[in-house]
Design an enzyme around this catalytic site. Structure first.
Site, PDB file in Angstrom:
ATOM      1  N   LYS A  33       0.805  -1.216   0.000  1.00 32.64           N
ATOM      2  CA  LYS A  33       0.000   0.000   0.000  1.00 32.64           C
ATOM      3  C   LYS A  33       0.842   1.272   0.000  1.00 32.64           C
ATOM      4  O   LYS A  33       0.661   2.156  -0.844  1.00 32.64           O
ATOM      5  CB  LYS A  33      -0.895  -0.050   1.243  1.00 32.64           C
ATOM      6  CG  LYS A  33      -1.556   1.209   1.631  1.00 32.64           C
ATOM      7  CD  LYS A  33      -2.390   0.973   2.871  1.00 32.64           C
ATOM      8  CE  LYS A  33      -1.525   0.731   4.108  1.00 32.64           C
ATOM      9  NZ  LYS A  33      -1.222   1.967   4.838  1.00 32.64           N
ATOM     10  N   THR A  34       1.746   1.368   0.943  1.00 24.36           N
ATOM     11  CA  THR A  34       2.565   2.574   1.049  1.00 24.36           C
ATOM     12  C   THR A  34       3.429   2.745  -0.195  1.00 24.36           C
ATOM     13  O   THR A  34       3.649   3.850  -0.678  1.00 24.36           O
ATOM     14  CB  THR A  34       3.465   2.508   2.296  1.00 24.36           C
ATOM     15  OG1 THR A  34       2.662   2.126   3.400  1.00 24.36           O
ATOM     16  CG2 THR A  34       4.094   3.847   2.579  1.00 24.36           C
ATOM     17  N   ASP A 217      -3.988   8.225   2.778  1.00 25.39           N
ATOM     18  CA  ASP A 217      -3.574   6.921   3.276  1.00 25.39           C
ATOM     19  C   ASP A 217      -4.574   6.456   4.340  1.00 25.39           C
ATOM     20  O   ASP A 217      -5.188   7.281   5.006  1.00 25.39           O
ATOM     21  CB  ASP A 217      -2.175   7.080   3.887  1.00 25.39           C
ATOM     22  CG  ASP A 217      -1.541   5.745   4.227  1.00 25.39           C
ATOM     23  OD1 ASP A 217      -2.014   4.715   3.714  1.00 25.39           O
ATOM     24  OD2 ASP A 217      -0.568   5.744   5.001  1.00 25.39           O
ATOM     25  N   GLU A 218      -4.727   5.159   4.525  1.00 26.08           N
ATOM     26  CA  GLU A 218      -5.603   4.616   5.574  1.00 26.08           C
ATOM     27  C   GLU A 218      -6.980   5.273   5.553  1.00 26.08           C
ATOM     28  O   GLU A 218      -7.497   5.700   6.585  1.00 26.08           O
ATOM     29  CB  GLU A 218      -4.970   4.818   6.960  1.00 26.08           C
ATOM     30  CG  GLU A 218      -3.570   4.271   7.104  1.00 26.08           C
ATOM     31  CD  GLU A 218      -3.527   2.802   7.490  1.00 26.08           C
ATOM     32  OE1 GLU A 218      -4.564   2.121   7.339  1.00 26.08           O
ATOM     33  OE2 GLU A 218      -2.452   2.345   7.900  1.00 26.08           O
ATOM     34  N   GLN A 248      -9.479  -3.516   7.663  1.00 27.21           N
ATOM     35  CA  GLN A 248      -8.569  -3.116   8.736  1.00 27.21           C
ATOM     36  C   GLN A 248      -9.059  -1.879   9.469  1.00 27.21           C
ATOM     37  O   GLN A 248      -8.287  -1.179  10.111  1.00 27.21           O
ATOM     38  CB  GLN A 248      -7.169  -2.867   8.178  1.00 27.21           C
ATOM     39  CG  GLN A 248      -6.478  -4.149   7.741  1.00 27.21           C
ATOM     40  CD  GLN A 248      -5.012  -3.908   7.416  1.00 27.21           C
ATOM     41  OE1 GLN A 248      -4.208  -3.670   8.296  1.00 27.21           O
ATOM     42  NE2 GLN A 248      -4.686  -3.973   6.141  1.00 27.21           N
ATOM     43  N   ARG A 591      -0.298  -9.720  10.676  1.00 26.87           N
ATOM     44  CA  ARG A 591       1.003  -9.133  11.034  1.00 26.87           C
ATOM     45  C   ARG A 591       2.116 -10.148  10.839  1.00 26.87           C
ATOM     46  O   ARG A 591       3.287  -9.813  10.789  1.00 26.87           O
ATOM     47  CB  ARG A 591       1.043  -8.660  12.506  1.00 26.87           C
ATOM     48  CG  ARG A 591       0.090  -7.553  12.890  1.00 26.87           C
ATOM     49  CD  ARG A 591       0.132  -6.394  11.981  1.00 26.87           C
ATOM     50  NE  ARG A 591      -0.916  -6.512  10.969  1.00 26.87           N
ATOM     51  CZ  ARG A 591      -0.937  -5.800   9.850  1.00 26.87           C
ATOM     52  NH1 ARG A 591       0.014  -4.938   9.595  1.00 26.87           N
ATOM     53  NH2 ARG A 591      -1.902  -5.964   8.962  1.00 26.87           N
TER      54      ARG A 591
END
Length: 706
Positions: A33-34, A217-218, A248, A591
């Site tokens: 994503k980043t 973002d997010e 998430q 994670r």
DNA sequence: GCGTGACATTTTTTT
DNA sequence: AATGTCACGC
């Protein structure tokens, strides 16, 4: 150019090279994503479609913003100044500092953090003589923030009964107090800048014209106000690029509105949706578990992660007798993995709530396993640092009554509650601030006013770090902590504050931001700082599942998987609470790169008493074929390693004991939590998974051990 | 003004 | 169990 896109998969590349139109990127955990976000920005600039000046990139945390800037600078040789990259609050602050007049704020307005806000509310309620039993300050705070986060002022707050009408009154008075004192709480930064652009058309058009691309973002974490804030910036020629993962979304409890994603798709993306589903982080079994679990949520945009990697190891499940048993199991496994060459810092120990860390820490400490706990008090939130900052705030903005009250009698100067009450009276009568009232006062208060005035004289020409150093000395803070036998740490932190100021002065802020006292104070409020200074050595990572979001580890332990703990019992009262808990579990599972442990304890010390919990329903929601139950080994006895710390329940004549799992033909499975009588009179209290707690006579119940 | 003890309170957290 | 808040007395 091609080098930039070379290592991207087709979906990532498609997202990065989207034309100048709005899009929603559904990016699953570990899908890069980043990378997509930063590469897109670099691509836009390198291909000449936009100058850095025309980009606005918004994140939620300072950490994410920094990470983004670091990655961009690594990819882009040209300087990135002129780009607006930051958190919602940081950017809102920037806007308000630039247009303070239009926003109706004093130039040196101060930012209240949550604790400052709460004490401002308490102070206000006291001055209004409001019963804090009936109206708890914390609830008032939540009321105010809740409304502001939804974009509502006091007059817009729905109030149909006496109680909520009173709350709305307090809300209104609170905003008035903030305005009078020249302070703004976190949400006020957003709301005020929103209102500024909403009402000021020329300004709005200016920014709409400037920002050709807005990247978020997010996105699943945005609240209603933040989404509206973004929309204000979006003109007809602005492309919004929102990256998020609805699975998430774990911050609904603080106002995040998942519906924003669906709304964004409708309002902006118009079906321009790209899903990033290839996961580069975890092995197959781990992803299967995550996918199967999250599939049980009804409200999803829909997404299924896959990996090109193999299945990998099964997920290890451990059923412990007690929380201590669980802890020693974790310790043993951690050490074994560490011996195999896995760094401690590449292993994470996760739990649902902070209180659970205690037992784990104890076991780790006894076994001399280095660990680091995340969470807790942060640098700029420490009381000694806040005291020093309050002196600085008062120097910068004398109207700040909150800052005044914090330091007027700290260190002690013999100015007590009575004196302050009189001072507040005088101030209120003339509509002046406490500081103004103090300037015309006599006695000890006058002494304080003289002291601050003297500090101001000295400090005005000094560089920031030296100024702060002087404040700490001249205010008496340093002497106070030197005299305190437990003050050494605090002195050190004050020293650290001076260092932080020096560092801040040196740092090259974007757009040659001025390094004033005001900007340092804003920096302190908006970036509370790292949690605890990590000593840099290899240490096991302990944190809540929330804190683990965005991180990844070779091995992950998810502990305390018991009903009422995870999912947390409180979540049952909330709308869609269970789904949020399930997303939380999904975040926890994803994670892990290679190895995942899930553990639960049959008994656990909670709030000072032993509780018997059933295994979490989330364990049942995982596909059995990817699980490896560590308890069902061929050996007849429990593993000696893991059973050592437990104190066995004395057996009685029935063959049943407290803490044991049992099954009942009608009620299903449960755990024995109490016992009474003997022989044919024996009765047990069983906490059933689905039907609650019941007393059963052993002679009739026909229980069987599980 | 400050220290003491009774009393409640106890998810998650960023800005 | 542990921590914070608050009223009370010196």
């Amino acid at each position: 150019m091609s080098a930039l896109l070379e290592h991207l998969n087709p979906e990532q590349r498609a997202a990065v090279t989207l034309p100048h139109e709005s899009a929603l990127i559904l990016a699953g955990a570990g899908s890069g994503k980043t990378r997509v976000l930063t590469t897109r920005m670099v691509w836009l600039i390198q291909s000449g479609q936009v100058s850095p000046h025309g980009i606005l990139a918004v994140t939620f945390t300072n950490k994410a913003a920094k990470e983004m800037m670091t990655r961009i600078s690594a990819m882009l040789p040209i300087n990135t100044r002129g780009m607006w990259v930051g958190t919602f609050h940081g950017l809102a602050n920037r806007l308000l500092r630039t247009h303070w007049r239009e926003a109706g704020l004093p130039q040196s307005f101060q930012i209240l953090d949550s604790a400052d806000q709460l004490s401002a509310i308490k102070r206000l309620m006291k001055s209004l003589n409001i019963d804090t039993e009936k109206y708890e300050p914390k609830k008032v705070q939540r009321f105010i923030n809740g409304h502001k986060e939804a974009g509502r002022r006091a007059k817009d707050a729905e109030a149909f009964d006496e109680y909520s009408m009173r709350l709305a009154e307090i809300f209104e008075a609170y905003d008035a107090q903030c305005q009078r004192e020249g302070v703004a709480d976190f949400t006020e930064l957003l709301l005020r800048s929103y209102e500024l652009l909403y009402r000021n058309e020329p300004l709005r058009e200016h920014y709409r014209d400037r920002f050709k691309h807005i990247l978020i973002d997010e996105f699943q974490d945005t609240n209603t106000l933040q989404y509206r804030w973004l929309k204000l910036f979006a003109g007809p020629h602005t492309a919004l690029f929102a990256v998020g993962d609805d699975d998430q979304s774990i911050y609904a409890f603080r106002g995040a509105n998942t519906a924003n994603m669906a709304e964004f798709e409708r309002e902006f993306a118009h079906g321009n949706v790209i899903k990033l589903e290839q996961n580069y982080r975890s092995h197959g079994h781990i992803l299967t578990a995550a996918n199967t679990l999250i599939a049980q949520n009804a409200h999803r945009l829909g997404k299924n992660l896959w990996t090109a990697e193999g299945e990998g190891e099964p997920i290890r499940v451990f059923d412990a007798y007690s929380d201590q048993d669980e802890a020693s199991f974790v310790v043993d496994e951690v050490r074994a993995l560490n011996r195999e060459g896995v760094n401690l810092s590449d292993m994470a120990l996760l739990y649902r709530s902070n209180a659970q860390s205690r037992v784990l820490e104890h076991a780790l400490f006894s076994a001399s396993v280095p660990y680091r706990v995340y969470g807790g008090l942060r640098f700029f939130e420490r009381q000694e640092v806040k005291h020093a900052l309050a002196y600085l705030r008062l120097l910068s903005n004398p109207e700040d009554d909150g800052a005044f009250l914090r330091v007027v009698n700290f260190p002690t100067r013999g100015i007590g509650a009575r004196t302050l009450e009189q001072l507040a009276d005088t101030a209120a009568r003339s509509g002046a601030s406490l500081w103004q009232a103090a300037c015309t006062a006599s006695g000890k208060v006058a002494g304080f006013a003289k002291l601050v005035e003297a500090i101001k004289q000295v400090v005005v020409d000094l560089p920031l770090a030296e100024a702060i150093d002087h404040v700490i000395e001249a205010s008496g803070l340093a002497d106070f902590y030197r005299a305190d036998k437990d003050g050494a740490d605090r002195l050190e932190n004050l020293n650290e504050l001076v260092n932080a100021a020096a560092l801040f002065e040196e740092s090259s802020g974007e757009e040659a931001e001025e390094k004033t006292l005001e900007s340092f104070l804003a920096h302190a409020a908006l970036e509370a700082g790292e949690h605890q200074a990590g000593l840099g050595h290899d240490a096991l990572q302990l944190m809540t599942v929330h804190a683990a979001k965005g991180l990844e580890f070779h091995a992950v332990f998810i502990t305390g998987l018991e009903e009422s703990l995870f999912p947390h019992e409180q979540s049952a009262n909330e709308e869609n609470g269970l789904e949020e808990e399930r997303r939380l579990m999904y975040v926890a599972i994803t994670r892990a790169r290679r190895r995942l442990y899930l553990s639960h304890a049959q008994s656990r010390m909670l709030h000072g008493q032993i509780r018997y919990g059933m295994p979490s329903r989330f364990l049942d929601e995982l596909p059995e074929q990817v699980l490896l139950n560590l308890n069902r080994r061929s050996e007849p006895a429990p593993q000696p390693n893991y059973s050592a710390p437990r104190s066995p329940q004395p057996a009685n004549d029935t063959g049943y004991k407290v803490g044991q799992s049992v099954a009942h033909a009608k009620f299903g499975t449960g755990i024995i939590i109490d016992f009474e009588g003997r022989g044919s009179d024996a009765r047990v209290q069983v906490k059933f998974r689905n039907v609650g707690t019941k007393w059963l006579a052993l002679a009739y119940a026909n229980l069987s051990a599980v």
